[in-house]
Design a protein around this motif. Structure first.
Motif, PDB file in Angstrom:
ATOM      1  N   GLU A 296       0.820  -1.327  -0.144  1.00  0.00           N
ATOM      2  CA  GLU A 296       0.127  -0.077  -0.034  1.00  0.00           C
ATOM      3  C   GLU A 296       0.782   1.387  -0.074  1.00  0.00           C
ATOM      4  O   GLU A 296       0.476   2.570   0.041  1.00  0.00           O
ATOM      5  CB  GLU A 296      -1.094  -0.005   1.287  1.00  0.00           C
ATOM      6  N   ASP A 297       2.074   1.124  -0.161  1.00  0.00           N
ATOM      7  CA  ASP A 297       3.080   2.316  -0.187  1.00  0.00           C
ATOM      8  C   ASP A 297       2.968   3.061   1.092  1.00  0.00           C
ATOM      9  O   ASP A 297       3.088   4.179   1.113  1.00  0.00           O
ATOM     10  CB  ASP A 297       2.740   3.134  -1.380  1.00  0.00           C
ATOM     11  N   ILE A 298       3.098   2.265   2.225  1.00  0.00           N
ATOM     12  CA  ILE A 298       3.414   2.980   3.577  1.00  0.00           C
ATOM     13  C   ILE A 298       4.862   2.530   4.159  1.00  0.00           C
ATOM     14  O   ILE A 298       4.916   1.154   3.958  1.00  0.00           O
ATOM     15  CB  ILE A 298       2.073   2.422   4.461  1.00  0.00           C
ATOM     16  N   VAL A 299       5.544   3.274   4.816  1.00  0.00           N
ATOM     17  CA  VAL A 299       6.647   2.919   5.371  1.00  0.00           C
ATOM     18  C   VAL A 299       6.497   2.558   6.447  1.00  0.00           C
ATOM     19  O   VAL A 299       5.771   3.212   7.669  1.00  0.00           O
ATOM     20  CB  VAL A 299       7.695   4.256   5.239  1.00  0.00           C
ATOM     21  N   TYR A 300       7.117   1.335   7.198  1.00  0.00           N
ATOM     22  CA  TYR A 300       7.097   0.610   8.414  1.00  0.00           C
ATOM     23  C   TYR A 300       8.546   0.554   8.849  1.00  0.00           C
ATOM     24  O   TYR A 300       9.453   0.367   7.913  1.00  0.00           O
ATOM     25  CB  TYR A 300       6.334  -0.378   8.643  1.00  0.00           C
ATOM     26  N   LEU A 301       8.667   0.572  10.127  1.00  0.00           N
ATOM     27  CA  LEU A 301      10.124   0.424  10.850  1.00  0.00           C
ATOM     28  C   LEU A 301       9.969  -0.653  11.673  1.00  0.00           C
ATOM     29  O   LEU A 301       9.054  -1.163  12.269  1.00  0.00           O
ATOM     30  CB  LEU A 301      10.398   1.758  11.659  1.00  0.00           C
ATOM     31  N   ARG A 302      10.990  -1.695  11.137  1.00  0.00           N
ATOM     32  CA  ARG A 302      10.851  -2.983  12.005  1.00  0.00           C
ATOM     33  C   ARG A 302      11.533  -2.641  13.317  1.00  0.00           C
ATOM     34  O   ARG A 302      12.473  -2.391  13.460  1.00  0.00           O
ATOM     35  CB  ARG A 302      12.004  -4.041  11.417  1.00  0.00           C
ATOM     36  N   THR A 303      10.668  -3.010  14.292  1.00  0.00           N
ATOM     37  CA  THR A 303      10.887  -2.763  15.970  1.00  0.00           C
ATOM     38  C   THR A 303      11.052  -4.039  16.644  1.00  0.00           C
ATOM     39  O   THR A 303      10.272  -4.976  16.194  1.00  0.00           O
ATOM     40  CB  THR A 303      10.331  -1.551  16.547  1.00  0.00           C
ATOM     41  N   ILE A 304      11.441  -4.112  17.896  1.00  0.00           N
ATOM     42  CA  ILE A 304      11.196  -5.162  18.578  1.00  0.00           C
ATOM     43  C   ILE A 304       9.912  -5.442  19.151  1.00  0.00           C
ATOM     44  O   ILE A 304       9.380  -6.407  19.541  1.00  0.00           O
ATOM     45  CB  ILE A 304      12.208  -5.189  20.069  1.00  0.00           C
ATOM     46  N   SER A 305       9.015  -4.337  18.888  1.00  0.00           N
ATOM     47  CA  SER A 305       7.839  -4.552  19.107  1.00  0.00           C
ATOM     48  C   SER A 305       6.616  -5.096  18.181  1.00  0.00           C
ATOM     49  O   SER A 305       5.488  -5.025  18.008  1.00  0.00           O
ATOM     50  CB  SER A 305       7.088  -3.257  20.105  1.00  0.00           C
ATOM     51  N   GLY A 306       7.263  -5.035  16.674  1.00  0.00           N
ATOM     52  CA  GLY A 306       6.802  -5.229  15.435  1.00  0.00           C
ATOM     53  C   GLY A 306       6.890  -4.013  14.544  1.00  0.00           C
ATOM     54  O   GLY A 306       7.748  -3.381  14.809  1.00  0.00           O
ATOM     55  N   LEU A 307       6.030  -3.853  13.531  1.00  0.00           N
ATOM     56  CA  LEU A 307       6.162  -3.017  12.530  1.00  0.00           C
ATOM     57  C   LEU A 307       5.688  -1.810  13.200  1.00  0.00           C
ATOM     58  O   LEU A 307       4.614  -1.845  13.438  1.00  0.00           O
ATOM     59  CB  LEU A 307       5.338  -3.469  11.167  1.00  0.00           C
ATOM     60  N   GLN A 308       6.287  -0.539  12.991  1.00  0.00           N
ATOM     61  CA  GLN A 308       5.854   0.677  13.261  1.00  0.00           C
ATOM     62  C   GLN A 308       5.836   1.625  12.131  1.00  0.00           C
ATOM     63  O   GLN A 308       6.696   1.843  11.457  1.00  0.00           O
ATOM     64  CB  GLN A 308       6.539   1.249  14.384  1.00  0.00           C
ATOM     65  N   ARG A 309       4.633   2.068  11.913  1.00  0.00           N
ATOM     66  CA  ARG A 309       4.558   3.058  10.911  1.00  0.00           C
ATOM     67  C   ARG A 309       5.303   4.375  11.122  1.00  0.00           C
ATOM     68  O   ARG A 309       5.370   5.024  12.118  1.00  0.00           O
ATOM     69  CB  ARG A 309       3.049   3.451  10.627  1.00  0.00           C
ATOM     70  N   VAL A 310       5.948   4.767   9.979  1.00  0.00           N
ATOM     71  CA  VAL A 310       6.765   5.969  10.021  1.00  0.00           C
ATOM     72  C   VAL A 310       6.129   7.315   9.250  1.00  0.00           C
ATOM     73  O   VAL A 310       5.790   6.994   7.984  1.00  0.00           O
ATOM     74  CB  VAL A 310       8.217   5.783   9.457  1.00  0.00           C
ATOM     75  N   ASP A 311       6.004   8.399   9.808  1.00  0.00           N
ATOM     76  CA  ASP A 311       5.418   9.616   8.996  1.00  0.00           C
ATOM     77  C   ASP A 311       6.535  10.517   8.374  1.00  0.00           C
ATOM     78  O   ASP A 311       6.134  10.939   7.362  1.00  0.00           O
ATOM     79  CB  ASP A 311       4.632  10.513  10.155  1.00  0.00           C
ATOM     80  N   VAL A 312       7.688  10.682   9.135  1.00  0.00           N
ATOM     81  CA  VAL A 312       8.768  11.600   8.612  1.00  0.00           C
ATOM     82  C   VAL A 312      10.147  10.883   8.668  1.00  0.00           C
ATOM     83  O   VAL A 312      10.483  10.297   9.787  1.00  0.00           O
ATOM     84  CB  VAL A 312       8.635  12.883   9.308  1.00  0.00           C
ATOM     85  N   ILE A 313      10.770  10.937   7.809  1.00  0.00           N
ATOM     86  CA  ILE A 313      12.015  10.126   7.753  1.00  0.00           C
ATOM     87  C   ILE A 313      13.033  11.488   7.562  1.00  0.00           C
ATOM     88  O   ILE A 313      12.979  12.338   6.318  1.00  0.00           O
ATOM     89  CB  ILE A 313      12.357   9.385   6.568  1.00  0.00           C
ATOM     90  N   TYR A 314      14.030  11.781   8.268  1.00  0.00           N
ATOM     91  CA  TYR A 314      14.900  12.965   8.441  1.00  0.00           C
ATOM     92  C   TYR A 314      16.399  11.949   7.744  1.00  0.00           C
ATOM     93  O   TYR A 314      17.074  11.292   8.548  1.00  0.00           O
ATOM     94  CB  TYR A 314      15.243  13.133   9.720  1.00  0.00           C
ATOM     95  N   ARG A 315      16.381  12.107   6.489  1.00  0.00           N
ATOM     96  CA  ARG A 315      17.310  11.557   5.679  1.00  0.00           C
ATOM     97  C   ARG A 315      18.939  12.083   5.973  1.00  0.00           C
ATOM     98  O   ARG A 315      19.026  13.190   5.767  1.00  0.00           O
ATOM     99  CB  ARG A 315      17.077  11.118   4.382  1.00  0.00           C
ATOM    100  N   ARG A 316      19.903  11.110   6.137  1.00  0.00           N
ATOM    101  CA  ARG A 316      21.287  11.742   6.270  1.00  0.00           C
ATOM    102  C   ARG A 316      21.924  10.896   5.295  1.00  0.00           C
ATOM    103  O   ARG A 316      23.276  10.534   5.354  1.00  0.00           O
ATOM    104  CB  ARG A 316      21.740  11.676   7.560  1.00  0.00           C
ATOM    105  N   ILE A 317      21.302  10.676   3.988  1.00  0.00           N
ATOM    106  CA  ILE A 317      22.146   9.944   2.985  1.00  0.00           C
ATOM    107  C   ILE A 317      21.851  10.647   1.606  1.00  0.00           C
ATOM    108  O   ILE A 317      20.833  11.278   1.508  1.00  0.00           O
ATOM    109  CB  ILE A 317      21.893   8.524   2.773  1.00  0.00           C
ATOM    110  N   ASP A 318      22.739  10.676   0.795  1.00  0.00           N
ATOM    111  CA  ASP A 318      22.437  11.333  -0.552  1.00  0.00           C
ATOM    112  C   ASP A 318      21.375  10.726  -1.383  1.00  0.00           C
ATOM    113  O   ASP A 318      21.067   9.457  -1.219  1.00  0.00           O
ATOM    114  CB  ASP A 318      23.719  11.475  -1.549  1.00  0.00           C
ATOM    115  N   ASP A 319      20.752  11.714  -2.166  1.00  0.00           N
ATOM    116  CA  ASP A 319      19.770  11.042  -3.266  1.00  0.00           C
ATOM    117  C   ASP A 319      20.085   9.802  -3.783  1.00  0.00           C
ATOM    118  O   ASP A 319      19.119   9.111  -3.884  1.00  0.00           O
ATOM    119  CB  ASP A 319      19.373  12.266  -4.127  1.00  0.00           C
ATOM    120  N   ASP A 320      21.289   9.798  -4.299  1.00  0.00           N
ATOM    121  CA  ASP A 320      21.589   8.343  -5.272  1.00  0.00           C
ATOM    122  C   ASP A 320      21.422   7.199  -4.330  1.00  0.00           C
ATOM    123  O   ASP A 320      21.254   6.168  -5.190  1.00  0.00           O
ATOM    124  CB  ASP A 320      22.859   8.716  -5.748  1.00  0.00           C
TER     125      ASP A 320
END
Length: 333
Positions: free
Chosen positions: A108-132
């Motif tokens: 469904e094009d929703i971003v989740y984070l794998r945590t010790i409690s299971g999948l957690q939906r993520v709303d905002v990603i502060y990215r610290r890697i380059d576009d490529d």
């Protein structure tokens, strides 16, 4: 930076993944411990609220404003030179610190984070890697740093990315040369702080001038960072200048040139005595629904005698920077 005649210039813009704010914050904490009496006798504008301001800025981007936003800092990992900053800011904001494989993008094009409690939906990603490296489905297919499907989720409006892919166009040093005109065109205003005069090697007249004055100019590649790939003409050998002449002629669009400015110095503790060292100032700006500029910044110092390269990746140091409010009532910071 400040030139010898006192003129303040904008030296460059960093919009993709600007770094160094954690050193600004740590420098201030160290100064408070070492010289508490100075903070009692002067009104020094605080910088400590930056993590809260960063959190508010990122939270304002959330695609689910009715929910408390879930934030994650996307880091390349422990071997990245700025990993301390990634972990520091994540801890200060109460955000997740995660690497690409820690994320999952659903059908469904929703971003989740794998945590010790299971999948957690993520709303905002502060990215610290380059576009490529952001999404191997769109950019480098071999990237193991990014999140497969991230751009799909972003295009659907299911996740916010800061800074947005493409923001780094302003980091291009050729684009930098046009910023004053961009300000005049879009804002109908004059730039408050001027750019350093810049020659664009993609222009025939500029290129001819640069090639005949390499001994006087600083030549920079358009998309390098960290002080790499530069030629400081007055301090280069003839062989180095000849090599750069060949590089410029082979790919003119990739090079700009600027006068060799006499960047200002400040007293710096070297071993057990003071010496003059060149420096510049990097202030940090946050913008979402509100605009915030740090009341201070990261002063970067060239630790080698006479060097004009202040980048930490090449051995540069840093200083705490104060903005003193002389009219405010005297209370400790």
């Amino acid at each position: 930076m400040r030139d010898a005649d006192g003129t303040i210039y904008v030296l460059e813009d960093n919009l993709r993944v600007p770094s160094g704010v954690s050193y600004m914050l740590e420098n201030r904490q160290i100064m408070k411990r070492l010289f508490p009496e100075l903070f009692k006798s002067s009104i020094i504008r605080p910088v400590d609220d930056y993590p809260n301001r960063l959190y508010e800025t990122l939270a304002a981007l959330s695609p689910r404003p009715e929910e408390k936003p879930v934030l994650a800092v996307l880091t390349p990992g422990i071997y990245n030179s700025a990993y301390f900053e990634h972990s520091y800011l994540a801890q200060q904001m109460g955000a997740y610190l995660a690497e690409g494989p820690d994320f999952y993008v659903s059908k469904e094009d929703i971003v989740y984070l794998r945590t010790i409690s299971g999948l957690q939906r993520v709303d905002v990603i502060y990215r610290r890697i380059d576009d490529d490296y952001l999404d191997p489905e769109v950019f480098f297919p071999d990237s193991v740093l990014g999140i497969p499907g991230l751009l799909r989720a972003w295009r659907r409006g299911n996740v916010a990315i800061a800074n947005a892919p493409g923001a780094g166009v302003a980091d291009d040093k050729v684009v930098y040369a046009f910023v004053p005109e961009i300000i005049r065109y879009y804002l109908d205003a004059e730039p408050i702080i001027p750019n350093v005069p810049t020659y664009l090697c993609m222009r025939d007249a500029d290129r001819d001038y640069v090639l005949s004055h390499l001994a006087e100019l600083v030549v920079k590649p358009a998309n390098e960072s960290g002080g790499y790939g530069m030629l400081i003409g007055p301090r280069a050998t003839q062989a180095e200048r000849d090599r750069f002449a060949e590089l410029i002629q082979a790919n003119p669009r990739n090079y700009i040139a600027q006068p060799t400015l006499n960047i200002s110095t400040a007293p710096t503790l070297v071993d057990d005595h003071l010496e003059a060292r060149h420096l510049d100032l990097r202030p940090f700006i946050l913008q979402a629904d509100k605009l915030y500029v740090t009341t201070g910044g990261l002063t970067r110092v060239a630790m080698q005698p006479g060097s004009l390269v202040v980048n930490s990746s090449q051995g540069g140091g840093s200083k705490d920077t104060w903005i003193v409010d002389e009219e405010a009532p005297c209370f400790p910071e």
